[in-house]
Design a protein around this motif. Structure first.
Motif: not given
Length: 208
Positions: A177-186, A204-208
């Motif tokens: 949980x300390x690492x930001x995945x960088x993903x911008x999902x919905x 929804x935004x499910x990729x990548x």
């Protein structure tokens, strides 16, 4: 688990009940009552403590529950159900509340704190001085406090579209949980959002 109400044949009358109230009625063998916070979606107004005018005709009035506040002692469990379940007949049946309200109470928060509940969806709540009106916003009167919040369609429910329970357990153990995945999902399981915006066509935004 998100059904608004259940229909139960009770003599010759059709009753409209939230699933939690139906279970309470089954334990009591009396489907008279409905708990206030569980009946908001059925139309109960917690500020006016009334059903909407559209339900004021006799047909609907006879089908709707008598609303009580959370924590109300209703009665002892029925003798029949106590014997069937193998539990004491002096067990008290008490009106409950919604699952996210129960989470709010169990967190034992201060009045200035807020709470986010992550489950199949995401719910946010906090105590407010007065109810806040708006699309997608709910106001529950609980323990003499107004608890205001909303529920998003994003949440953990979408994960089962892609992963088995075993895989989810394995992947969850690898999350830092300390690492930001960088993903911008919905992460929604279907199209449409209700809170913080009300947009039935939102994808929804499910990729990548």
């Amino acid at each position: 688990a998100r059904a608004l109400c259940l229909r139960q044949q009770y003599g010759h009358q059709i009753l409209l009940r939230h699933q939690a109230d139906w279970i309470t009625g089954w334990l009591l063998e009396n489907w008279r009552w409905g708990e206030a916070t569980n009946n908001l979606r059925l139309g109960w107004d917690p500020k006016k403590k009334l059903w909407p005018a559209s339900l004021e005709n006799p047909l609907w009035q006879n089908s709707l529950p008598l609303i009580v506040k959370s924590g109300t002692i209703l009665s002892n469990i029925s003798t029949k159900q106590a014997k069937q379940l193998g539990i004491p007949e002096n067990l008290l049946i008490i009106a409950g509340t919604t699952d996210s309200n129960a989470a709010f109470l169990s967190a034992n928060l201060e009045k200035e704190d807020g709470l986010t509940v992550l489950g199949s969806t995401i719910v946010v709540k906090r105590i407010v001085k007065e109810p806040i009106d708006g699309i997608g916003i709910t106001n529950h009167l609980l323990m003499n406090n107004w608890i205001c919040g909303g529920a998003s369609n994003t949440g953990g429910n979408v994960l089962r579209k892609f992963f088995s329970d075993k895989t989810l357990q394995e992947l969850s153990q690898q999350i830092d949980p300390e690492i930001d995945s960088g993903l911008k999902l919905r992460p929604m399981a279907f199209k449409g959002e209700r809170f913080p915006i009300n947009e039935p066509t939102l994808e929804p935004i499910l990729k990548p």
